[in-house]
Scaffold this motif. Sequence first.
Motif, PDB file in Angstrom:
ATOM      1  N   HIS A  85       0.815  -1.216   0.000  1.00 56.76           N
ATOM      2  CA  HIS A  85       0.000   0.000   0.000  1.00 56.76           C
ATOM      3  C   HIS A  85       0.846   1.263   0.000  1.00 56.76           C
ATOM      4  O   HIS A  85       0.426   2.307  -0.500  1.00 56.76           O
ATOM      5  CB  HIS A  85      -0.939  -0.004   1.207  1.00 56.76           C
ATOM      6  CG  HIS A  85      -2.024   1.010   1.125  1.00 56.76           C
ATOM      7  ND1 HIS A  85      -2.297   1.901   2.136  1.00 56.76           N
ATOM      8  CD2 HIS A  85      -2.913   1.294   0.133  1.00 56.76           C
ATOM      9  CE1 HIS A  85      -3.298   2.682   1.784  1.00 56.76           C
ATOM     10  NE2 HIS A  85      -3.696   2.336   0.578  1.00 56.76           N
ATOM     11  N   SER A  86       2.062   1.176   0.553  1.00 56.94           N
ATOM     12  CA  SER A  86       2.923   2.363   0.601  1.00 56.94           C
ATOM     13  C   SER A  86       3.258   2.856  -0.797  1.00 56.94           C
ATOM     14  O   SER A  86       3.247   4.071  -1.068  1.00 56.94           O
ATOM     15  CB  SER A  86       4.209   2.048   1.375  1.00 56.94           C
ATOM     16  OG  SER A  86       4.931   1.007   0.739  1.00 56.94           O
ATOM     17  N   PHE A  87       3.537   1.942  -1.726  1.00 59.09           N
ATOM     18  CA  PHE A  87       3.886   2.342  -3.087  1.00 59.09           C
ATOM     19  C   PHE A  87       2.650   2.828  -3.852  1.00 59.09           C
ATOM     20  O   PHE A  87       2.762   3.689  -4.737  1.00 59.09           O
ATOM     21  CB  PHE A  87       4.546   1.177  -3.817  1.00 59.09           C
ATOM     22  CG  PHE A  87       5.937   0.906  -3.350  1.00 59.09           C
ATOM     23  CD1 PHE A  87       7.006   1.622  -3.862  1.00 59.09           C
ATOM     24  CD2 PHE A  87       6.182  -0.046  -2.364  1.00 59.09           C
ATOM     25  CE1 PHE A  87       8.297   1.381  -3.422  1.00 59.09           C
ATOM     26  CE2 PHE A  87       7.470  -0.283  -1.919  1.00 59.09           C
ATOM     27  CZ  PHE A  87       8.530   0.437  -2.438  1.00 59.09           C
ATOM     28  N   ILE A  88       1.489   2.315  -3.515  1.00 54.38           N
ATOM     29  CA  ILE A  88       0.250   2.831  -4.111  1.00 54.38           C
ATOM     30  C   ILE A  88       0.030   4.278  -3.679  1.00 54.38           C
ATOM     31  O   ILE A  88      -0.374   5.127  -4.480  1.00 54.38           O
ATOM     32  CB  ILE A  88      -0.941   1.945  -3.716  1.00 54.38           C
ATOM     33  CG1 ILE A  88      -0.771   0.542  -4.307  1.00 54.38           C
ATOM     34  CG2 ILE A  88      -2.259   2.561  -4.197  1.00 54.38           C
ATOM     35  CD1 ILE A  88      -1.836  -0.435  -3.877  1.00 54.38           C
ATOM     36  N   LEU A  89       0.311   4.565  -2.416  1.00 51.67           N
ATOM     37  CA  LEU A  89       0.177   5.938  -1.918  1.00 51.67           C
ATOM     38  C   LEU A  89       1.208   6.854  -2.563  1.00 51.67           C
ATOM     39  O   LEU A  89       0.915   8.020  -2.865  1.00 51.67           O
ATOM     40  CB  LEU A  89       0.330   5.959  -0.392  1.00 51.67           C
ATOM     41  CG  LEU A  89      -0.775   5.272   0.409  1.00 51.67           C
ATOM     42  CD1 LEU A  89      -0.444   5.295   1.893  1.00 51.67           C
ATOM     43  CD2 LEU A  89      -2.126   5.946   0.159  1.00 51.67           C
ATOM     44  N   ILE A  90       2.420   6.354  -2.781  1.00 49.80           N
ATOM     45  CA  ILE A  90       3.457   7.165  -3.430  1.00 49.80           C
ATOM     46  C   ILE A  90       3.049   7.524  -4.849  1.00 49.80           C
ATOM     47  O   ILE A  90       3.142   8.687  -5.279  1.00 49.80           O
ATOM     48  CB  ILE A  90       4.804   6.414  -3.431  1.00 49.80           C
ATOM     49  CG1 ILE A  90       5.356   6.323  -2.014  1.00 49.80           C
ATOM     50  CG2 ILE A  90       5.817   7.110  -4.340  1.00 49.80           C
ATOM     51  CD1 ILE A  90       6.600   5.466  -1.893  1.00 49.80           C
ATOM     52  N   LEU A  91       2.569   6.553  -5.605  1.00 51.76           N
ATOM     53  CA  LEU A  91       2.171   6.793  -6.993  1.00 51.76           C
ATOM     54  C   LEU A  91       0.922   7.650  -7.081  1.00 51.76           C
ATOM     55  O   LEU A  91       0.710   8.332  -8.091  1.00 51.76           O
ATOM     56  CB  LEU A  91       1.933   5.453  -7.702  1.00 51.76           C
ATOM     57  CG  LEU A  91       3.175   4.552  -7.853  1.00 51.76           C
ATOM     58  CD1 LEU A  91       2.788   3.224  -8.490  1.00 51.76           C
ATOM     59  CD2 LEU A  91       4.247   5.247  -8.668  1.00 51.76           C
ATOM     60  N   GLY A  92       0.100   7.649  -6.042  1.00 52.51           N
ATOM     61  CA  GLY A  92      -1.133   8.434  -6.063  1.00 52.51           C
ATOM     62  C   GLY A  92      -0.978   9.856  -5.549  1.00 52.51           C
ATOM     63  O   GLY A  92      -1.919  10.642  -5.619  1.00 52.51           O
ATOM     64  N   ASN A  93       0.198  10.188  -5.035  1.00 50.85           N
ATOM     65  CA  ASN A  93       0.456  11.524  -4.511  1.00 50.85           C
ATOM     66  C   ASN A  93       1.468  12.216  -5.416  1.00 50.85           C
ATOM     67  O   ASN A  93       2.579  11.713  -5.621  1.00 50.85           O
ATOM     68  CB  ASN A  93       0.982  11.433  -3.068  1.00 50.85           C
ATOM     69  CG  ASN A  93       1.176  12.781  -2.412  1.00 50.85           C
ATOM     70  OD1 ASN A  93       2.112  13.506  -2.720  1.00 50.85           O
ATOM     71  ND2 ASN A  93       0.285  13.110  -1.489  1.00 50.85           N
TER      72      ASN A  93
END
Length: 311
Positions: free
Chosen positions: A280-288
Amino acid sequence: MATHSRILLLIAVGEFSVGILGNAFIALINFMNWVKNRKIASIDLILTSLAISRICLLYIILLDCSILVLYPDVYATGKQMRIIDFFWTLTNHLSVWFATCLSIFYFFKIANFFHPLFLWMKWRIDRVVLKTLLGCLAFSVFISLPVTKNLNDDFRHCVKAKWRRNLTLKCRIKKTTYASTKIYLNLVTLFPFFVSLISFLLLILSLWRHTRQMQLNASGHRDSSSEAHVGAMKAVISFLLLFIIYYLAFLIATSSYFMPETELAVIFGELIALIYPSGHSFILILGNNKLRQAFLRVFWKVKYILKRRKI
């Protein structure tokens, strides 16, 4: 058994490393911006708190897995393992509640509703973020305390001593008590899960109303509001899906105390559980946007350095 356990442990170390890199990157970038600007945005505060809680959760899961495989004698002593159980429950609740705060924040910042209560809360959301995060911390500590009270010192010994017949009935009682306590405490996490689910559904409703309004105004292109809706929905739905996987992994690890191959089942459950805080951390990075741009800069810089070394 030992070979399988060690292979699973190596995979767990790999997942742990990926998760640490992603969450540490989020916390570091937001901390550097905080120091630079001498203030931190509400969204960055939530993301940083979430990243720190997941770093702690990753360490606890890997520690439990490593002790089970490498130091089984320590795993059989209740005092040390009760401490690990406490911090696992604490970081688990913190991670879920902080992710829910993120979902709620997305909802109030992006959704378009005109109810007076919604508008009032939308106006005050930035002011209550810090208090809400501290409240989540206090609640998580409170809900985790039963772990230290309801576990007997010699329960974990039952995991390693199933072959002793004189402990069979005693261990069965302890296993039942342990499993029921853990299931009860983690059922509490279903409440923030459903809050996030409601936020996701309301975001869909808000996007549908906004899209309909755009069509009535004869505007066919996607505007910034629609993009924000879609981005927030991706972050929330990824959390919901990964949390379901994580929760199923927890059920495997908990029910494993009634299985013949307890150690292997526990490690396998923890291996699945690591996907949630890591992915989930990388999903948050790509979404911000800010985190994504910083990540791309680091990626191209590392790629350039590696390319020059080869030359």
